[in-house]
Design a protein around this motif. Sequence first.
Motif, short mmCIF file in Angstrom:
data_model
loop_
_atom_site.label_atom_id
_atom_site.label_comp_id
_atom_site.label_asym_id
_atom_site.label_seq_id
_atom_site.Cartn_x
_atom_site.Cartn_y
_atom_site.Cartn_z
N HIS A 93 29.95 11.83 49.75
CA HIS A 93 31.36 12.01 49.40
C HIS A 93 32.27 11.05 50.16
CE1 HIS A 93 29.61 15.49 47.58
NE2 HIS A 93 29.40 16.11 48.72
N THR A 94 31.81 9.84 50.30
CA THR A 94 32.61 8.75 50.87
C THR A 94 32.79 7.69 49.79
OG1 THR A 94 30.63 7.63 51.71
CG2 THR A 94 31.74 9.19 53.19
N PRO A 95 33.78 6.81 49.94
CA PRO A 95 33.94 5.74 48.94
C PRO A 95 32.68 4.91 48.74
CG PRO A 95 35.89 5.89 50.32
CD PRO A 95 34.89 6.82 50.92
N LEU A 96 31.94 4.65 49.83
CA LEU A 96 30.70 3.89 49.69
C LEU A 96 29.67 4.68 48.88
CD1 LEU A 96 29.01 1.42 50.38
CD2 LEU A 96 28.36 2.54 52.53
N PHE A 97 29.63 5.98 49.05
CA PHE A 97 28.70 6.82 48.29
C PHE A 97 29.02 6.79 46.80
CE2 PHE A 97 28.03 11.07 46.40
CZ PHE A 97 26.64 11.09 46.40
N TYR A 98 30.30 6.94 46.45
CA TYR A 98 30.69 6.90 45.04
C TYR A 98 30.46 5.51 44.44
CZ TYR A 98 32.95 11.35 46.09
OH TYR A 98 33.20 12.64 46.47
N ALA A 99 30.71 4.47 45.24
CA ALA A 99 30.46 3.11 44.74
C ALA A 99 28.97 2.86 44.52
CB ALA A 99 31.02 2.10 45.74
N THR A 100 28.14 3.41 45.38
CA THR A 100 26.70 3.26 45.20
C THR A 100 26.23 3.97 43.94
OG1 THR A 100 26.44 3.16 47.60
CG2 THR A 100 24.47 3.56 46.31
N CYS A 101 26.74 5.17 43.69
CA CYS A 101 26.39 5.89 42.46
C CYS A 101 26.85 5.11 41.23
CB CYS A 101 27.03 7.28 42.47
SG CYS A 101 26.40 8.37 43.76
N ALA A 102 28.04 4.55 41.30
CA ALA A 102 28.54 3.77 40.17
C ALA A 102 27.68 2.53 39.93
CB ALA A 102 29.99 3.36 40.42
N LEU A 103 27.24 1.90 41.01
CA LEU A 103 26.38 0.73 40.85
C LEU A 103 25.05 1.11 40.22
CD1 LEU A 103 25.78 -2.26 41.40
CD2 LEU A 103 24.97 -1.60 43.68
N GLY A 104 24.50 2.26 40.60
CA GLY A 104 23.26 2.71 39.97
C GLY A 104 23.43 2.97 38.48
N GLY A 105 24.56 3.59 38.10
CA GLY A 105 24.82 3.81 36.69
C GLY A 105 25.04 2.52 35.93
N LEU A 106 25.73 1.58 36.56
CA LEU A 106 25.99 0.29 35.92
C LEU A 106 24.68 -0.43 35.60
CD1 LEU A 106 28.71 -2.23 36.92
CD2 LEU A 106 26.37 -3.03 36.74
#
Length: 241
Positions: A93-106
Motif C-alpha cells: 500500500h505504498t506508491p511503489l507497490f501500486y506502481a509495481t502492480c500496474a507494471l505487472g498488469g501492463l
Amino acid sequence: MRVSAGDDDALALPSRSSQQLPRSQFPHGGPRQGCRCSPPPMSLDRLLSELAANAERLGRRWEAAVRKRRRHGSRAACEGLEDKKADAPIQLHTPLFYATCALGGLLSTGLTHLAVTPLDLVKCNMQVDPGKYRDISSGFGVLLQEQGLGGFFKGWMATLVGYSSQGACKFGFYEFFKKCYSDIAGPEHAEKLKTFIYLAVSASAEVIADIALCPMEAVKVRVQTQPGFARCLTDGLPKIV
C-alpha cells in the motif's frame, strides 16, 4: 573371442583381444566387468515420484532463500544501512507497490493481447462482414490472400497501447480499491464482507480500466474493419479526434 558367462576370470580380467573388439559387438556398451549387472529400467510411477520429490525439495530451498533474503533486508533497514535497501521487500500500500502492480498488469495484459492480434482481427471482421468472413479458417485464408502475412497484425499498436493501459489500471486500481474499501468497512467488518468488498473492488477497477481502453479499441476496430481508414494508431487516433 567368446567369453562364457561362468568364466569368472575372463569376466574380471578381459583379455587383450577382447579389449580390441569394437563397441558395436557389445550390446550393453562394452564387456561386462566383474559380476555387476545393468540396472533395471525405471518405471513411470517411480520416475514421476522422484521428479515430484525433487520439485518439492527445490521449492523448500527457494522458500528458505526468500525468507532469508527478507530477514536480511529487514535487519539492514533497522540498522540504517543504505547499501542494503535494495534487498528490502516492497512495502504494501505504498506508491511503489501500486506502481509495481500496474507494471505487472501492463506487461501481462498488453503482451498477451498483442500475441492474439491475428485471432482478434479475424473475429472483428467476422462480426462486421459475416458473408465474406464465414468462419475462422476462411477468415485467415481471406486475410492471407488479400493482405499477406503483414495483414495479420493490422492494428497491433492500438492493441498494445490500449490493453497495456487497461492492464495497468486493472492491476493497480484493484490493489488501491481493496485497501480503500477495506478501510471504509473497518477491521471488524472487512473479513466478514471480504467477498462483497472484492466484488466491488473488481468492478471499480474494471470501470477505470475499460475507460482507458475505449479510445484505443475504437481506433483498433476501425483500422481492422474499415479499409482505407488509417494504417495504425498514429494516424487513426487524430482522425477520430
